[in-house]
Design a protein around this motif. Structure first.
Motif, PDB file in Angstrom:
ATOM      1  N   ILE A 183     -15.929  89.097  89.491  1.00 25.17           N
ATOM      2  CA  ILE A 183     -15.494  88.217  90.581  1.00 25.17           C
ATOM      3  C   ILE A 183     -14.000  87.948  90.529  1.00 25.17           C
ATOM      4  CG2 ILE A 183     -15.863  86.005  89.412  1.00 25.17           C
ATOM      5  CD1 ILE A 183     -17.394  85.532  92.345  1.00 25.17           C
ATOM      6  N   LYS A 229     -18.493  84.106  97.997  1.00 19.76           N
ATOM      7  CA  LYS A 229     -18.812  84.347  96.585  1.00 19.76           C
ATOM      8  C   LYS A 229     -20.320  84.479  96.390  1.00 19.76           C
ATOM      9  CE  LYS A 229     -16.757  81.947  93.200  1.00 19.76           C
ATOM     10  NZ  LYS A 229     -16.122  80.708  92.688  1.00 19.76           N
ATOM     11  N   GLU A 247     -10.613  81.749  96.809  1.00 19.16           N
ATOM     12  CA  GLU A 247     -12.021  81.918  97.173  1.00 19.16           C
ATOM     13  C   GLU A 247     -12.156  82.658  98.509  1.00 19.16           C
ATOM     14  OE1 GLU A 247     -14.819  79.274  95.546  1.00 19.16           O
ATOM     15  OE2 GLU A 247     -13.611  80.408  94.118  1.00 19.16           O
TER      16      GLU A 247
END
Lengths: 615, 324
Positions: free
Chosen positions: A226, A194, A172
């Protein structure tokens, strides 16, 4: 079967369209095709080039605007977080000894800002006094020491600290942001990047284009896909990223580049200045230039249509120009081969080819008329000439025949006298009769020779021995020669090749030349009158010269003696030499005159050698 | 020659024109393996379909989904996984325990999981960023979030009371969950009691036990088994008048007191999208494990009133949704 035959006929017709006979058609096809192609291609290239340039410029501008807008949205997003963070640097958030109430206040910040995963309060000495989190236990007064951490050291009152992007759990993308309060404490937020995905995934760049964000090190931190971000994709090697990083805020010049999927893209970027990030907006070239491609397709179709038109024009050219020209050409060669000048070409049209055909026909008419006229003229001339020659000849013949006749009469008289003697002298009578016989023979020969001349022989070429003719003519004019007291010197080549022409005509020419020479010498009194006749072979001709010792030709008139109706003789018609030359030239020979030394004239006659062995 | 070259040139252009918007052809077959029961999991199945639809696969059109439910009998999972592999299916979507079973059965057919347990620890992937094998999916932070659930319950009920924790003993990471929670309880200074009901009957017994032991609240661990027994759990909590916290908001919608966690249907939607991307040619090894970013706290005030429980206003202020 019939169908097949029809088809094959059609095919052969079609095939004939592609046959390139002669020169006109390929040239024409080349010119038309070149003109069509050059015209269309040049306009097309202009149009394609400019529409390519315009579209590229327009797209880059739009993408640049999109990038700038997205960049400002991201700046806004980050500023919002920073604002929320800066609240926590004021009362009642800042506290040296946090309580549950303080913690609840801090927890509310998490509620306000979904992107902040963890929020902490460090006191002025860098120790953690409070931490609230979405994922782990909240803590009050943990006392963890962050005094050496840049998030504590570099946090300032006026300017928030932003850490480089890091990847939590290797996946992340996160960023640490911190800000210092007046009392020296520092608020620290861990921001999950994100959430920027929401911004970039909402940017519509055509059908397959996309917007993405790269941080200062060239790592991808936001992308509609993503998974690329979670993989911590390093884009620093990409041309556009490199260019953007080195140009530091200036709009980079890179407009065509390759994207992370290996597609060619139009790229535009905007700096996200406070964060040292760059926003990229990219559109695949294939999609960007789809209108240009369709323009190229249209131009291609136009080109095809143009070529088709050129081809059709070519077909009409063949029908209207090439085929008539070919017909004319064929007709001309037919005329040449058959020598039939009465033929006429049929081409009914009022264009240039039609006029050409008409001109062709007119020319043929003129030609045949001229031929007709010419042949009748010649015939007439020959007749006149024959008549005039006959006048001269009559005298000669009279003389020729008169002589033997007179001799015969005299000899007969003498013979009678010898018989009527009391004692007839048979020997004398015998001698007289023999002379009569000889003279009668001579007269007969003269008649025969004349008959050969006037015999109505059709004019036909045959192999003729020139020497034989010369001797024949000399025999014919024997009386004249004696009359004029002319000495004949003949030098005739015994191996003279034969010539091919009409015998009577040639005889006439030679007679004319010899009679002219004899008559020319009529005025010569003191010098000997010599007629020299010479024949020689001069490949590919034979040459006959007739030389006299007369007064010669006046140089002033030399050029005119062969003209019609030109005569130096008071009694002549002036047709003799003209006819001679006509006859000779008709047989492919030449006739000319030169001066002899010390005086006199030489007439040269050349004639082409006839085919060997031809009777 | 010129003519020919020209035609070739045109042809080149025609072929160079990109074929945009390719639709997936044929009918793709996707397996869906779940340890729970079909009836109670209609929501996640629908979310899975939704995810596939978003990427261009529509059931009964260009997609067939082979559902296999183990009805909470984890021992059936290997056979069901083998069945799917034999069909064969192009991709297997699976929840955590099912994914482990599927992974044991195949290393070639791509598996997309929704995992409540740590996918790295359970050996499903090498790392979250680079899964590496034939497996990828959505991780749910489950173990981490159990701690937050305990923290919330800790905030709700009086400090002295014991909090019971329901752990599924069949969960491969049950021990980790227990130790994490114990550590958190120590930090919070709260006494907890761990109960491990592994079957339907055990659940009734567990609630009887926690009442006897004087537990004043219960934390239900996020687990497929407990998800399947949603109604039973809610009914038991109501019957024993005990506040309970769950992972999924669906429990609260149906009468549970409070939930904290990411959206399970949302996770299955992501699983559907990943399955679709794999059908289109993506390699699971290249698709990083997704993690939720939004965590919701949902509170049911009616249940709170029924329990005669006064919820702290600070907690209500933070709640993302309050059911009146």
């Amino acid at each position: 079967m019939i169908e097949r035959a029809k088809t094959s006929a059609l095919l052969s017709d079609l095939a004939s369209l592609f046959r390139f006979r002669g020169r006109v058609r390929p040239k024409f096809v080349l010119v038309i095709t070149t003109v069509v192609c050059v015209a269309l291609l040049s306009t097309a290239m202009f149009e394609v080039f400019f529409s390519y340039q315009d579209r590229k410029a327009a797209l880059i501008r739009i993408q640049h605007e999109q990038a700038a807008e997205a960049a400002s949205e991201i700046v806004e997003f980050m500023r919002n977080i920073e604002e929320q963070l800066s609240w926590t640097t004021h009362e009642p958030w800042t506290t040296t000894a946090p309580t549950r109430q303080n913690r609840d206040l801090w927890r509310m910040v998490l509620r306000q800002v979904p992107a902040i995963t963890d929020l902490a309060l460090l006191d002025a000495s860098g120790r953690e006094q409070l931490r609230v989190s979405r994922l782990s236990l909240d803590a009050i007064g943990s006392g963890a020491d962050f005094s050496k951490d840049p998030k504590f050291l570099e946090a300032e009152l006026s300017r928030p600290y932003r850490s480089p992007v890091y990847f939590r759990g290797g996946s992340e993308p996160y960023m640490t942001m911190s800000q210092r309060a007046r009392n020296g404490s520092v608020s620290v937020a861990e921001v999950n990047l994100k959430f920027i995905w929401d911004i970039v995934s909402q940017i519509k760049v055509g059908e397959h284009g996309q917007a993405y964000v790269v941080d200062g090190r060239g790592h991808l931190i936001a992308h509609p896909d993503i998974s690329l971000v979670l993989r911590n994709t390093d884009l620093s090697n990409f041309a556009q990223v490199e260019a953007a990083r080195t140009s530091s805020g200036e709009p980079a010049s890179t407009q065509l580049a390759e994207d992370v999927y290996g597609r060619k893209v139009l790229t535009a970027q905007a700096a996200i200045a406070p964060l040292n990030w760059t926003m990229f907006v990219e559109l695949p070239v294939d999609e960007a230039y789809a209108p240009v491609y369709s323009l190229i397709t249209r131009v291609g179709i136009l080109l095809l249509v143009g070529l088709l038109l050129a081809f059709i024009a070519d077909l009409f050219l063949v029908r209207w120009i090439v085929q008539p020209l070919e017909r004319l050409e064929k007709f001309a060669s037919t005329v040449r081969e058959t020598k039939d000048y009465t033929l006429r070409v049929h081409h009914n049209s009022d264009d240039e080819i039609g006029r050409l055909a008409v001109a062709f026909n007119e020319m043929l008419s003129e030609l045949s008329a001229a031929r007709e006229r010419e042949s009748s003229d010649q015939f007439e001339l020959a007749r006149v000439s024959r008549l005039t020659t006959m006048g001269a000849m009559t005298a000669s013949i009279a003389h020729e025949i008169n002589q033997p006749l007179a001799a015969i009469a005299a000899n007969a008289n003498a013979g009678l006298r010898w018989l009527s003697r009391s004692e007839p002298d048979i020997g004398e009578v015998h001698a007289a009769l023999k002379r009569i016989n000889n003279d009668a023979h001579r007269a007969s020969e003269v008649i025969q020779g004349i008959r050969a001349i006037f015999k109505k022989a059709p004019q036909h070429a045959a192999a003729v021995d020139l020497n034989e003719l010369v001797l024949e003519v000399l025999g014919l004019v024997h009386g004249e020669l004696i009359n004029y007291r002319v000495l004949v010197k003949s030098d005739l080549n015994q191996h003279l090749p034969r010539v091919r022409m009409d015998r009577v005509q040639l005889q006439q020419v030679i007679l004319n030349l010899i009679m002219n020479a004899v008559e020319a010498m009529g005025s010569v009194e003191d010098d000997p009158r010599v007629l020299a006749v010479t024949s020689r072979a001069q490949e590919p001709n034979v040459m006959l010269t007739v030389e006299d010792t007369g007064p010669g030709i006046d140089p002033m008139r030399k050029d005119r003696i062969f003209d019609a109706f030109f005569s130096t003789k008071s009694s002549g018609m002036g047709m003799g030499l003209f006819i001679c030359r006509s006859i000779v030239e008709a047989a492919g020979g030449r006739l000319w005159a030169t001066a002899a030394e010390p005086h006199g004239a030489i007439f040269h006659l050349t004639l082409p050698i006839g085919e060997a062995g031809d009777g | 020659m010129k003519r020919r070259e020209f035609i070739v040139f045109l042809g080149g252009i025609a072929f160079a024109l990109p074929a945009l918007g390719q639709a997936p052809q044929g009918v793709a077959v996707v397996g869906f393996l779940h340890s729970g029961m079909a009836q109670v999991n209609a929501g996640i199945a629908e979310a899975f379909r939704q995810g596939l639809k978003e990427i261009g696969y529509v059931e009964n059109k260009n997609l067939r989904i082979e559902f296999r439910w183990a009805d909470d009998r984890n021992d059936r999972l290997p056979a069901l996984a083998a069945e799917l592999i034999r069909r064969p299916v192009a991709v297997i979507a699976a929840n955590s325990v099912s994914a482990v079973a599927a992974r044991a059965a195949t290393t070639t057919i791509p598996i997309v999981f929704q995992s409540g347990i740590d996918p790295v620890l359970s050996g499903l992937v090498a790392s979250l960023g680079h899964p590496g094998g034939n497996t990828t999916g959505v991780s749910f932070f489950a173990s981490t979030l159990e701690v937050k659930k305990l923290e919330l319950m800790h905030e709700i009920i009086p400090e002295a009371a014991v909090i019971a924790v329901l752990v599924n003993p069949n969960n491969p990471q049950a021990d980790i969950q227990v130790s994490d929670l114990q550590a958190a309880a120590d930090t919070l200074g709260r006494k907890i009691t761990i109960l491990k009901p592994g079957s339907e009957a055990d659940l009734d017994a567990a609630f009887a036990t926690l009442a006897q032991e004087g537990a004043k609240a219960v934390v239900v661990i996020g687990d497929p088994f407990f998800n399947s027994r949603r109604k039973q759990l809610i009914a038991l909590a109501a019957r024993h008048a005990i506040p309970a916290i769950y992972s999924n908001r669906e429990n609260v919608d149906e009468g549970g007191l409070i939930s904290y966690g990411a959206s399970l249907p949302e996770a299955y939607r992501e699983v559907g999208i990943y399955a679709g991307r794999i059908l289109k040619g993506a390699k699971p090894a290249d698709l990083p494990v997704l993690q939720p970013t939004k965590f919701e706290m949902v509170v049911n005030l009616r249940t709170a009133r029924a329990l005669n429980l006064a919820l702290p206003s600070a907690l209500l202020d933070r709640a993302d949704k309050v059911i009146e």
